[in-house]
Design an enzyme around this catalytic site. Structure first.
Site, PDB file in Angstrom:
ATOM      1  N   GLU A  48     -27.050  26.626  16.085  1.00  4.10           N
ATOM      2  CA  GLU A  48     -28.178  26.768  15.280  1.00  4.10           C
ATOM      3  C   GLU A  48     -27.962  26.250  13.836  1.00  4.10           C
ATOM      4  O   GLU A  48     -26.830  26.386  13.375  1.00  4.10           O
ATOM      5  CB  GLU A  48     -28.753  28.149  15.504  1.00  4.10           C
ATOM      6  CG  GLU A  48     -27.895  29.209  15.107  1.00  4.10           C
ATOM      7  CD  GLU A  48     -28.133  29.616  13.435  1.00  4.10           C
ATOM      8  OE1 GLU A  48     -28.728  29.019  12.928  1.00  4.10           O
ATOM      9  OE2 GLU A  48     -27.221  30.398  13.037  1.00  4.10           O
ATOM     10  N   PHE A  49     -29.351  25.960  13.152  1.00  2.68           N
ATOM     11  CA  PHE A  49     -29.127  25.316  11.597  1.00  2.68           C
ATOM     12  C   PHE A  49     -30.499  26.097  11.373  1.00  2.68           C
ATOM     13  O   PHE A  49     -30.905  25.414  10.503  1.00  2.68           O
ATOM     14  CB  PHE A  49     -28.895  24.140  11.681  1.00  2.68           C
ATOM     15  CG  PHE A  49     -27.676  23.351  12.195  1.00  2.68           C
ATOM     16  CD1 PHE A  49     -26.597  23.417  11.431  1.00  2.68           C
ATOM     17  CD2 PHE A  49     -27.524  22.945  13.573  1.00  2.68           C
ATOM     18  CE1 PHE A  49     -25.528  22.852  12.016  1.00  2.68           C
ATOM     19  CE2 PHE A  49     -26.617  22.384  14.074  1.00  2.68           C
ATOM     20  CZ  PHE A  49     -25.375  22.490  13.256  1.00  2.68           C
ATOM     21  N   LEU A  50     -30.667  27.424  11.424  1.00  3.41           N
ATOM     22  CA  LEU A  50     -31.877  27.865  10.813  1.00  3.41           C
ATOM     23  C   LEU A  50     -31.648  28.605   9.309  1.00  3.41           C
ATOM     24  O   LEU A  50     -30.558  29.173   9.103  1.00  3.41           O
ATOM     25  CB  LEU A  50     -32.453  28.950  11.799  1.00  3.41           C
ATOM     26  CG  LEU A  50     -32.596  28.885  13.139  1.00  3.41           C
ATOM     27  CD1 LEU A  50     -33.272  29.853  13.891  1.00  3.41           C
ATOM     28  CD2 LEU A  50     -33.730  27.649  13.115  1.00  3.41           C
ATOM     29  N   ARG A  51     -32.674  28.315   8.817  1.00  4.80           N
ATOM     30  CA  ARG A  51     -32.439  29.166   7.296  1.00  4.80           C
ATOM     31  C   ARG A  51     -33.504  30.285   7.298  1.00  4.80           C
ATOM     32  O   ARG A  51     -34.479  30.020   7.665  1.00  4.80           O
ATOM     33  CB  ARG A  51     -32.895  28.187   6.201  1.00  4.80           C
ATOM     34  CG  ARG A  51     -31.969  26.809   5.868  1.00  4.80           C
ATOM     35  CD  ARG A  51     -32.597  25.788   5.019  1.00  4.80           C
ATOM     36  NE  ARG A  51     -33.825  25.328   5.562  1.00  4.80           N
ATOM     37  CZ  ARG A  51     -34.759  24.858   4.760  1.00  4.80           C
ATOM     38  NH1 ARG A  51     -34.702  24.498   3.753  1.00  4.80           N
ATOM     39  NH2 ARG A  51     -36.028  24.366   5.470  1.00  4.80           N
ATOM     40  N   LYS A  89     -20.968  22.879  12.819  1.00  4.50           N
ATOM     41  CA  LYS A  89     -21.588  24.178  12.237  1.00  4.50           C
ATOM     42  C   LYS A  89     -20.680  24.610  11.152  1.00  4.50           C
ATOM     43  O   LYS A  89     -21.378  24.782  10.041  1.00  4.50           O
ATOM     44  CB  LYS A  89     -21.683  25.008  13.326  1.00  4.50           C
ATOM     45  CG  LYS A  89     -22.531  26.373  12.780  1.00  4.50           C
ATOM     46  CD  LYS A  89     -23.804  26.234  12.059  1.00  4.50           C
ATOM     47  CE  LYS A  89     -24.668  27.318  11.184  1.00  4.50           C
ATOM     48  NZ  LYS A  89     -24.846  28.467  12.294  1.00  4.50           N
ATOM     49  N   ALA A 110     -28.407  26.691  -9.914  1.00  2.00           N
ATOM     50  CA  ALA A 110     -27.251  27.658 -10.204  1.00  2.00           C
ATOM     51  C   ALA A 110     -27.764  28.932 -10.409  1.00  2.00           C
ATOM     52  O   ALA A 110     -29.132  29.058 -10.644  1.00  2.00           O
ATOM     53  CB  ALA A 110     -27.082  27.150 -11.679  1.00  2.00           C
ATOM     54  N   CYS A 158     -24.465  33.639   6.822  1.00  2.00           N
ATOM     55  CA  CYS A 158     -23.588  32.531   7.318  1.00  2.00           C
ATOM     56  C   CYS A 158     -22.731  32.088   6.220  1.00  2.00           C
ATOM     57  O   CYS A 158     -21.480  32.125   6.717  1.00  2.00           O
ATOM     58  CB  CYS A 158     -24.906  31.294   7.554  1.00  2.00           C
ATOM     59  SG  CYS A 158     -26.204  31.702   8.790  1.00  2.00           S
TER      60      CYS A 158
END
Length: 496
Positions: free
Chosen positions: A205-208, A258, A306, A314
């Site tokens: 998965e690549f969920l934010r 990942k 910044a 993660c």
């Protein structure tokens, strides 16, 4: 592995336009099993039959598992969410989301009403009701940085205990490189694969957090790794209807994609934070630096903000696992190790700057933000919590926390238990009008949108000293100065 769409295509068969078949279509595929053949774990071949949807069980009803289960149900599949926590299951079946994520609870209500999803704590029901089983359990860091696979192992053993026929087991959890092959080996030890074949497919998965629905319905890519092309194809077709690009590969490549992705993004954040330290000394505006850099498409503006460092479930965990793996393999990941060092020391650097402006020992400090980022209640590796712990160590008289998701001190997840003396110096502000009464400094650690419209004018009068330290360069410094605040951000440039 031969190409998914035929002989002769290279492994990892590219980012093909032909694989964007999901866009604009609503076609689902099921699968069946026929006689023995090469390719699958149990020597069974997959044969296709068209149908409107598939039955799938998602094992683990945490943040990723629940989100994924709801998205699959919205795509038309019949979904079971399985979790060993019976109280969590009861809440979900009542339509109560056990965490905060924009839009997700509304989707849960819709799908429960439509009968497209149900949650259960019964392992037998979870395993026997579906041919596709997706594992989405936590893999937290152990003390040595390695991922702890106890929840994953438990999920595999539950499947092995109740398996009643051919299954495709999909690994959605972030797992160390080599884990999917180990999963295959564990099934071979526990299951008679000649009778109940099991294929394993990696689908990271690549969920934010805070953007989970957008990332689910508008994915940047869909990675599918495995050693049986037909099992890989089955998993790809789960996502028919989504505007995605597929990349197919072997297990190790999928797992590494990942980890490498999160490691790179973590390094990018640490890079801009280290440049900010230099910008602070020379008077450059780090926001302008980041915007100018981001105009170069080779760099992009993403993850160039910044501040006080990254946190969450993660980046810290995945960086630690990569470094642990590299150490085991006698490979030195110098850049990644340095990125971790910068992040680990960014809070100290920021607090030193605060101290140079207004010594904090014996003072009251209001900290705006407990969650690691906005639009979530996740506190794992939260920079705000680490900053509060640092302030307590410095000897501040009172740390006063304010966050939309926190109502009491016992809801704060400290990185380690506080001593009795330190715990007495922590308060949680729930009355926004009086949150800044008597404080000597305000520190913003989480950029909640609502923090822009806090009663800053009233607070400037109520505070003992109206000083604000913006750890995310989020607030309007000009407006705050106009209200009587002394404003300090992260390398905002001369005169700011």
């Amino acid at each position: 592995m031969r190409g998914v769409y035929g002989e002769g295509r290279p492994e990892g068969a590219a980012v093909e336009a032909a694989d964007r078949e999901g866009a604009g279509r609503d076609l689902r595929f099921g699968y069946g099993v026929r006689g023995a053949g090469a390719g699958t774990t149990g020597g069974a071949a997959i044969v296709w039959r068209r149908r409107r949807s598939v039955n799938i069980t998602v094992i683990g009803s945490g943040y990723v598992g629940t989100t994924t289960a709801l998205v699959l149900a919205k795509l038309g599949h019949q979904v079971i969410g399985y979790d060993v926590d019976a109280s969590k299951v009861e809440r979900l079946n009542r339509g109560e989301l056990p965490f905060r994520e924009p839009g997700l609870e509304e989707l849960l209500h819709e799908l429960l009403q439509d009968g497209k999803i149900v949650f259960t704590a019964d392992g037998r029901t979870a395993v026997t009701s579906s041919q596709l089983l997706m594992i989405s359990v936590g893999t937290p860091s152990a003390a040595d940085g390695n991922a702890d696979l106890k929840y994953l192992t438990s999920a595999i053993d539950t499947i092995a205990e109740f398996i009643d026929g051919p299954k495709i087991v999909i690994t959605k959890s972030t797992v160390p490189i080599g884990t999917n092959r180990w999963i295959k080996e564990r099934f071979a030890e526990k299951v008679d694969l000649t009778k109940t074949p099991v294929d394993v497919v990696s689908n990271p998965e690549f969920l934010r957090e805070g953007s989970a629905l957008h990332d689910s319905f508008q994915p940047s890519r869909t990675i599918v790794g495995g050693d049986n092309p037909l099992a890989v194809e089955t998993v790809k077709r789960l996502y028919s209807g989504l505007p995605t690009t597929y990349y197919t590969c072997d297990f190790e490549t999928a797992e590494m994609i990942k980890y490498a992705s999160n490691g790179f993004l973590a390094a990018k954040i640490s890079f801009i934070n280290e440049i900010a330290r230099l910008a602070e000394e020379v008077g450059a505006d780090i926001g302008g630096v980041a915007r100018g850099m981001g105009m170069d498409p080779r760099i992009s503006s993403h993850h160039l903000s910044a501040g006080i460092g990254y946190g969450g479930s993660c980046f810290p965990k995945d960086v630690a696992e990569l470094l642990h793996l590299a150490n085991r393999k006698n490979v030195k990941l110098s850049m990644l190790a340095e990125a971790k060092r910068v992040n680990d020391t960014q809070i100290d650097w920021f607090v030193e700057r605060m101290q140079a402006v207004a010594p904090l020992k014996g003072q009251r400090v209001l900290v705006l933000g407990v969650a690691f980022k906005e639009d979530t209640d996740d506190q794992r590796e939260s920079p705000g919590i680490r900053l509060m712990e640092r302030l307590l160590k410095l000897g501040v008289r009172e740390v006063r926390a304010f966050d939309p998701t926190v109502r009491a001190v016992d809801e704060i997840r400290w990185t380690k238990p506080l001593g009795k003396g330190a715990a007495k110096r922590v308060k949680v502000a729930t009355d926004v009008e009086r949150a800044a009464d008597g404080v000597h400094a305000v520190v913003l650690t989480t950029p909640w949108k609502s923090f822009e419209t806090l009663p800053w004018k009233q607070w400037a009068t109520a505070a003992a000293t109206p000083v604000v330290f913006d750890g995310r360069n989020f607030l309007d410094d000009v407006a705050l100065r106009g209200l009587g605040w002394q404003y300090y951000g992260v390398a905002r440039g001369r005169g700011r």
